[in-house]
Design a protein around this motif. Structure first.
Motif: not given
Length: 277
Positions: A221-224, A235-244
């Protein structure tokens, strides 16, 4: 006081501390730093905990919560914010009142209810207050399976259950929903995303079998939040959060003797540039 335009993205976490450094505000600030945003914090609770369990906690006076919000609003230009451990109904209401008073951009709600060791971090009454008062403010809610079940009264076993539960969370007021699938018993971890425009998708990664997962919910949630502050679409922020968060689990560090913390150096260790995650 006249404000100059701050070009560097500034974000806010509203949550509890973790004296063990793996979760809560500590995990949020580490993630913010790694994702190149400046992190600020409103401390709602202080906990005495480590990787084994939460030994004690103390909720902050509402007057001090209000003062922290006012101090941040006076001096910083917050582009996005997130919530974590909020403790009880009175603190949830104090946070809601301040989020209505100040414009801190998109609001990511991580409905923290239970610590990794099993300690309750949100009272039953407060769960009702979250549903009624906080969810309608949420740009995105990021529950794990037990939290989503508690908020909706639904049981999640399969993909249809994920989808039904996400729609109920939207009906409760959250604009967008991310249900994290880490509690499933499988060799993959599948998260379900339902956006406000009814676009939906799954994010699936191989499961890393490890107990080095303390702070995963806080971290994603912090990465998003950080990516939204950079101007990314949701959508991009969520994908980044998952990858991180996947990278922090795949490359663990040995700290503590229980549910160990994530490795926030993972991206640098693998030579992944900040922009490429």
């Amino acid at each position: 006081m006249s404000k100059t335009i701050n070009s560097f993205p500034e974000v806010l976490t509203i949550a509890g501390t973790d004296s063990g450094g793996g979760a809560g505000i500590m995990a949020d600030l580490k993630t913010f730093q790694a994702r190149h945003v400046f992190g600020t914090a409103v401390v709602v609770a202080v906990t005495a905990q480590n990787t084994l369990d939460v030994q004690a906690s103390k909720l902050m006076p509402q007057s001090l919560i209000n003062a922290q919000f006012a101090a941040i609003a006076e001096d910083f230009q917050i582009r996005a914010c997130k919530t974590g451990m909020l403790g009880d109904s009175n603190r949830v209401r104090a946070v809601v009142q301040n989020l209505k008073k100040y414009n801190f951009g998109p609001i990511i709600v991580d409905p923290v209810m239970i610590a990794k060791g099993g300690t309750a971090l949100l009272s039953e009454e407060a769960i009702v207050t979250v549903k009624r008062e906080l969810l309608p403010l949420a740009t995105l809610i990021t529950p794990n399976i037990p939290e989503a079940e508690k908020l909706t009264g639904q049981h999640i076993e399969n993909k249809v259950d994920f989808q039904k539960t996400a729609r109920i969370l939207q009906n409760l007021g959250a604009q967008n929903v991310l249900i994290k699938g880490g509690h499933q018993n499988s060799d993959t971890v599948s998260d379900y995303v339902l956006l406000a425009n009814q676009t939906h998708f799954w994010l699936t990664k191989p499961r890393t079998h490890t107990n080095r997962t303390h702070g995963t919910g806080d971290t994603i949630s912090a990465c998003i939040t950080a990516e939204l502050a950079h101007g990314a679409d949701l959508a991009t922020a969520i994908r980044c959060g998952k990858n991180y968060v996947t990278a922090t689990i795949e490359h663990p560090i040995q700290v503590g003797h229980g549910h160990g913390p994530l490795n926030h150096w993972a991206a640098q260790k693998e030579g992944l540039a900040y922009e490429k995650i």
